[in-house]
Scaffold this motif. Sequence first.
Motif, short mmCIF file in Angstrom:
data_model
loop_
_atom_site.label_atom_id
_atom_site.label_comp_id
_atom_site.label_asym_id
_atom_site.label_seq_id
_atom_site.Cartn_x
_atom_site.Cartn_y
_atom_site.Cartn_z
N ARG A 144 -2.97 -76.10 -24.63
CA ARG A 144 -1.91 -75.12 -24.40
C ARG A 144 -0.76 -75.32 -25.36
O ARG A 144 -0.28 -74.37 -25.98
CB ARG A 144 -1.41 -75.22 -22.96
CG ARG A 144 -0.20 -74.34 -22.67
CD ARG A 144 0.39 -74.60 -21.30
NE ARG A 144 0.83 -75.96 -21.13
CZ ARG A 144 1.97 -76.44 -21.60
NH1 ARG A 144 2.78 -75.68 -22.33
NH2 ARG A 144 2.31 -77.70 -21.38
N GLN A 145 -0.32 -76.57 -25.52
CA GLN A 145 0.83 -76.85 -26.36
C GLN A 145 0.56 -76.53 -27.82
O GLN A 145 1.43 -76.00 -28.53
CB GLN A 145 1.24 -78.31 -26.20
CG GLN A 145 1.78 -78.64 -24.81
CD GLN A 145 2.19 -80.09 -24.70
OE1 GLN A 145 2.86 -80.63 -25.56
NE2 GLN A 145 1.80 -80.74 -23.61
N ARG A 146 -0.62 -76.81 -28.30
CA ARG A 146 -0.94 -76.52 -29.69
C ARG A 146 -1.07 -75.02 -29.93
O ARG A 146 -0.64 -74.51 -30.96
CB ARG A 146 -2.20 -77.26 -30.11
CG ARG A 146 -2.00 -78.76 -30.13
CD ARG A 146 -3.09 -79.46 -30.88
NE ARG A 146 -2.80 -80.88 -30.99
CZ ARG A 146 -3.39 -81.70 -31.85
NH1 ARG A 146 -4.29 -81.22 -32.69
NH2 ARG A 146 -3.09 -82.97 -31.89
N ARG A 147 -1.68 -74.33 -28.97
CA ARG A 147 -1.80 -72.87 -29.12
C ARG A 147 -0.42 -72.21 -29.12
O ARG A 147 -0.18 -71.25 -29.85
CB ARG A 147 -2.66 -72.30 -27.98
CG ARG A 147 -4.12 -72.71 -28.03
CD ARG A 147 -4.90 -72.02 -29.12
NE ARG A 147 -5.07 -70.60 -28.87
CZ ARG A 147 -5.86 -69.80 -29.57
NH1 ARG A 147 -6.54 -70.30 -30.60
NH2 ARG A 147 -5.96 -68.52 -29.29
N GLU A 148 0.49 -72.72 -28.31
CA GLU A 148 1.85 -72.17 -28.29
C GLU A 148 2.53 -72.32 -29.63
O GLU A 148 3.45 -71.54 -29.95
CB GLU A 148 2.68 -72.87 -27.21
CG GLU A 148 2.30 -72.48 -25.79
CD GLU A 148 3.04 -73.29 -24.73
OE1 GLU A 148 2.93 -72.94 -23.55
OE2 GLU A 148 3.72 -74.27 -25.10
N ARG A 149 2.09 -73.27 -30.43
CA ARG A 149 2.67 -73.51 -31.75
C ARG A 149 1.83 -72.91 -32.87
O ARG A 149 2.02 -73.22 -34.03
CB ARG A 149 2.90 -75.00 -31.94
CG ARG A 149 3.99 -75.54 -31.03
CD ARG A 149 3.98 -77.05 -30.91
NE ARG A 149 5.12 -77.52 -30.14
CZ ARG A 149 5.15 -77.57 -28.80
NH1 ARG A 149 4.10 -77.18 -28.10
NH2 ARG A 149 6.23 -77.99 -28.17
N GLY A 150 0.87 -72.07 -32.50
CA GLY A 150 0.12 -71.32 -33.49
C GLY A 150 -1.13 -71.99 -34.02
O GLY A 150 -1.77 -71.45 -34.93
N ALA A 151 -1.51 -73.15 -33.48
CA ALA A 151 -2.70 -73.84 -33.96
C ALA A 151 -3.96 -73.15 -33.43
O ALA A 151 -4.05 -72.86 -32.24
CB ALA A 151 -2.68 -75.30 -33.53
#
Length: 455
Positions: A144-151
């Motif tokens: 979730r955290q990485r997707r929120e940062r565009g990864a």
Amino acid sequence: MARAVEQNLWQETETIGFSAPELCERTTADVVIIGGGYTGLSAALHLAEAGADVCVLEAGQVGAGGSGRSVGLVNSGLWLPPDDVEKQLGAQPGRKLNQVLADAPELVFDLIDKYDIPCDAVQQGTLHCAVGARGMKDLQSRYRQRRERGAVVSLLDADETARRTGTGAYAGALFDPRAGTIQPKSYVAGLARAATKLGVRVYEQSPAVALSRAGNGWEVRTPTASVSANTVIQATNAYSRWGAHDFPYTPVCFFQMATAPIPASMRNRILPRGEGCWDTGLVMTSFRVDAAGRLLIGGVGDLDNMGGGTHSAWARRKVAQLFPGLAGTDFEHAWTGRIAMSRDHLPKITNLGERGLAIYGFSGRGIGPGTAFGKALADWVATGDEGALPLPVQSPMSDPLSRIKAPYFEAGATLFHAVDARRSGFTAVEAREGAVADRRPVNPGRVSNETSGRH
């Protein structure tokens, strides 16, 4: 496998063959760098690209420390999840560091291409593998955290993880396509070769034994000579050796063992795409396959300490648990390296004085972060702007307990490996329990919306 001497696979298979002389006379430079690893040589290379006169002092051979002993995973990010990085550093500095680390693998692979470094580079991603239900929850939060940062990362279920890895031991995995694997000793030797071609003077067998201010600059002394420079960068990480600049980190040992090339019939099933792996276990396990088809397995611990036999026995057992077809396979290589574990698991940039910085505390993530920090250091030298650095510069710190903690890490890892080696089928059972807890295929969108907590 009893070892009379260390057998470091990376040292034996590195083909660049870089070597440099010892510093035997007094010399001068614009910048003197202490440490010939990822950070120091990346800084030297980028400084040379900008036309600076650079001298690098390495206590042994280039890559003799952690840079030539690592697993060879080119990861994005740190051990800490992005949310925790921003919580500890503050929102803006944390976002800046997270972005630098997210871009680090691309920098590594770009340098490999630009300077034609033959280091078995494979940018096929990495798999962070979930041990049981708890590990899967951790990965859901990291996703979730990485997707929120565009990864563009993917969360894999147990079945897809088994297809990717060749083992049914895990409840799932977080796949990061930005990442990859390299032969780490070849990479660091390639950086040194590229830097010297641009005019950097690298000296091996030239340990820094004293550092002091000299006029408006610095003097670094070795046992037989010295370097005077306007700017000094200390990039020794877990291999710092001396006095006032021996920094407050805990030296944690991480060992690796490698088999002979595995049979082709099994090679087609074990990590067929070439990802590198590590897991969410209480004491982390790493595993990967090198260019020749050797299986490497690693964990926290010192093979040359009293617990070395326990660590070796655990590695044999772990291979059998993960890949039953390789049960009984012997190891041909085994070696240990050191990690600089900072108290908060964040890297540190410390002010040594005017135009003097030290970098340490990568906590086991050296290749990507070290390369990226090296480039940023070159930008700092060129501009004098600390804003070019990935982290705020700190004053020298002290932590009298830092070195005392090291025996506790070793004791804990030895105890864990002693117990884990006797729990037949433990990993597979835990993994399947995690998969049963949510038998539905993982829906990345649902996970992204519903999970929270650690990255």
